[in-house]
Write a protein that holds these residues in place. Structure first.
Motif, mmCIF file in Angstrom:
data_model
loop_
_atom_site.group_PDB
_atom_site.id
_atom_site.type_symbol
_atom_site.label_atom_id
_atom_site.label_comp_id
_atom_site.label_asym_id
_atom_site.label_seq_id
_atom_site.Cartn_x
_atom_site.Cartn_y
_atom_site.Cartn_z
ATOM 1 N N SER A 98 49.611 7.823 38.977
ATOM 2 C CA SER A 98 49.408 8.440 40.287
ATOM 3 C C SER A 98 48.123 7.913 40.913
ATOM 4 O O SER A 98 47.265 8.678 41.364
ATOM 5 C CB SER A 98 49.353 9.967 40.165
ATOM 6 N N ASP A 99 47.968 6.591 40.903
ATOM 7 C CA ASP A 99 46.806 5.926 41.501
ATOM 8 C C ASP A 99 45.486 6.430 40.933
ATOM 9 O O ASP A 99 44.477 6.542 41.636
ATOM 10 C CB ASP A 99 46.816 6.078 43.029
ATOM 11 N N GLY A 100 45.499 6.745 39.651
ATOM 12 C CA GLY A 100 44.276 7.118 38.957
ATOM 13 C C GLY A 100 43.882 8.569 39.086
ATOM 14 O O GLY A 100 42.835 8.974 38.550
ATOM 15 N N ALA A 101 44.666 9.386 39.784
ATOM 16 C CA ALA A 101 44.341 10.804 39.893
ATOM 17 C C ALA A 101 44.416 11.472 38.525
ATOM 18 O O ALA A 101 45.309 11.183 37.725
ATOM 19 C CB ALA A 101 45.292 11.493 40.867
ATOM 20 N N ALA A 102 43.479 12.365 38.259
ATOM 21 C CA ALA A 102 43.528 13.168 37.033
ATOM 22 C C ALA A 102 44.493 14.325 37.245
ATOM 23 O O ALA A 102 44.588 14.865 38.349
ATOM 24 C CB ALA A 102 42.144 13.684 36.684
ATOM 25 N N LYS A 103 45.212 14.703 36.176
ATOM 26 C CA LYS A 103 46.236 15.741 36.331
ATOM 27 C C LYS A 103 46.143 16.784 35.225
ATOM 28 O O LYS A 103 45.817 16.459 34.080
ATOM 29 C CB LYS A 103 47.628 15.087 36.335
ATOM 30 N N ARG A 104 46.450 18.010 35.606
ATOM 31 C CA ARG A 104 46.613 19.104 34.648
ATOM 32 C C ARG A 104 47.946 19.779 34.944
ATOM 33 O O ARG A 104 48.379 19.863 36.100
ATOM 34 C CB ARG A 104 45.475 20.117 34.761
ATOM 35 N N ARG A 105 48.591 20.288 33.874
ATOM 36 C CA ARG A 105 49.937 20.853 34.012
ATOM 37 C C ARG A 105 50.042 22.171 33.258
ATOM 38 O O ARG A 105 49.444 22.344 32.192
ATOM 39 C CB ARG A 105 50.977 19.874 33.467
ATOM 40 N N TRP A 106 50.875 23.083 33.832
ATOM 41 C CA TRP A 106 51.107 24.383 33.216
ATOM 42 C C TRP A 106 52.575 24.757 33.376
ATOM 43 O O TRP A 106 53.267 24.306 34.298
ATOM 44 C CB TRP A 106 50.253 25.458 33.884
ATOM 45 N N ILE A 107 53.045 25.622 32.463
ATOM 46 C CA ILE A 107 54.410 26.150 32.540
ATOM 47 C C ILE A 107 54.380 27.640 32.226
ATOM 48 O O ILE A 107 53.533 28.107 31.445
ATOM 49 C CB ILE A 107 55.353 25.418 31.557
ATOM 50 N N ALA A 108 55.280 28.384 32.843
ATOM 51 C CA ALA A 108 55.451 29.808 32.532
ATOM 52 C C ALA A 108 56.937 30.113 32.486
ATOM 53 O O ALA A 108 57.690 29.719 33.383
ATOM 54 C CB ALA A 108 54.767 30.679 33.583
ATOM 55 N N LEU A 109 57.366 30.766 31.419
ATOM 56 C CA LEU A 109 58.747 31.225 31.289
ATOM 57 C C LEU A 109 58.786 32.741 31.467
ATOM 58 O O LEU A 109 57.807 33.434 31.166
ATOM 59 C CB LEU A 109 59.318 30.862 29.914
ATOM 60 N N PRO A 110 59.902 33.294 31.918
ATOM 61 C CA PRO A 110 60.020 34.758 31.999
ATOM 62 C C PRO A 110 59.886 35.375 30.602
ATOM 63 O O PRO A 110 60.184 34.714 29.594
ATOM 64 C CB PRO A 110 61.431 34.964 32.570
#
Length: 273
Positions: free
Chosen positions: A45-57
């Protein structure tokens, strides 16, 4: 058929967009059920830093009966934050509605919260004059809507060593019994091949799989399988250009990934397809 499915998903997402919250703080990102995760093979993504999260019911599980195409319960929410020069710029949100439809939204950061971007997308100018593209709803569905699963990063091969822990925590059902002690992976002859094939999986598999785009490049990986032969010259040519008619990936990037291209070049040579 794939193009028709993507069109139907686009229409469905547009129909429910009005019900999406206006601010990121209203999407539940600070909830107790939210868990961070990190794919093994990141999308450039052109060097962008990324963080990710998920939530389930509460009590819900991801169905792993199809190892390469997990199915997510209604109420699933995922977030991906993009930061440039240490500052968050955008957070993308994917949710699965009660009727099974997937919705997509992008939120642009303004101070201590982020505001929903228009469905048509947005182009930002960051400090230093760098241009940053916030995707349209159509851009989101172009990548997610035609994939084997709309969720690209939370998957067997992307999570790899983290999968046994997901099983122990009760977040997966119908998974192969072997995953309890052995993380899912694919067959590669060397560490260099594993890294290069994984890069292509993370950047190209959502389009280039059996039944995907009608281009003779099968780049998706399958759990427990050896990768198929790849036209190395075509891979290097398309990854090494930002000609909009040839570049790979086709969306979400203005710059060639120099390190990724070097990784591919070490393995995918014209004489070593």
């Amino acid at each position: 058929m794939q193009r028709l499915a993507v069109l139907l998903l686009l229409l469905a997402a547009s129909a429910v967009r009005a019900g999406l919250p206006d601010r990121l703080s209203q999407t539940g990102l600070d909830g107790a059920a939210v868990s961070a995760f990190e794919p093994r093979f990141a999308l450039w993504s052109d060097g962008a830093a990324k963080r990710r999260w998920i939530a389930l019911p509460p009590g819900a599980q991801v169905d792993a009966a199809q190892p390469d195409a997990w199915r997510f319960p209604a109420g699933t929410r995922l977030w991906k934050e993009f930061s440039v020069a240490g500052q968050p710029v955008e957070t993308r949100v994917i949710t699965r509605e009660a009727d099974g439809r997937w919705t997509f939204a992008s939120y642009v950061w303004q101070g201590d919260d982020a505001v929903r971007a228009p469905a048509r997308g947005l182009q930002l100018t960051l400090p230093g004059g760098r241009r940053y593209d916030v995707p349209s709803t159509g851009d989101c569905i172009a990548c997610h809507g035609g994939a084997r699963s709309p969720v690209l990063g939370f998957a067997a091969l992307q999570l790899g060593p983290a999968v046994p822990a997901l099983l122990r925590d009760g977040l997966l059902k119908n998974a192969p019994a072997a995953w309890a002690t052995q993380a899912p992976d694919f067959i590669a002859a060397s560490a260099a091949e594993h890294a290069a094939r994984g890069y292509l999986h993370g950047n190209c598999a959502h389009c280039h799989f059996d039944g995907g785009v009608p281009v003779p490049l099968r780049l998706a990986l399958d759990v427990g399988a050896a990768p198929v032969s790849v036209d190395g010259a075509a891979v290097l040519r398309r990854a090494g250009t930002r000609n909009p008619y040839q570049q790979m990936p086709p969306l979400g990037t203005r710059e060639v990934d120099a390190l990724g291209l070097a990784l591919l070049a070490r393995h995918f040579k014209p004489e070593n397809p």
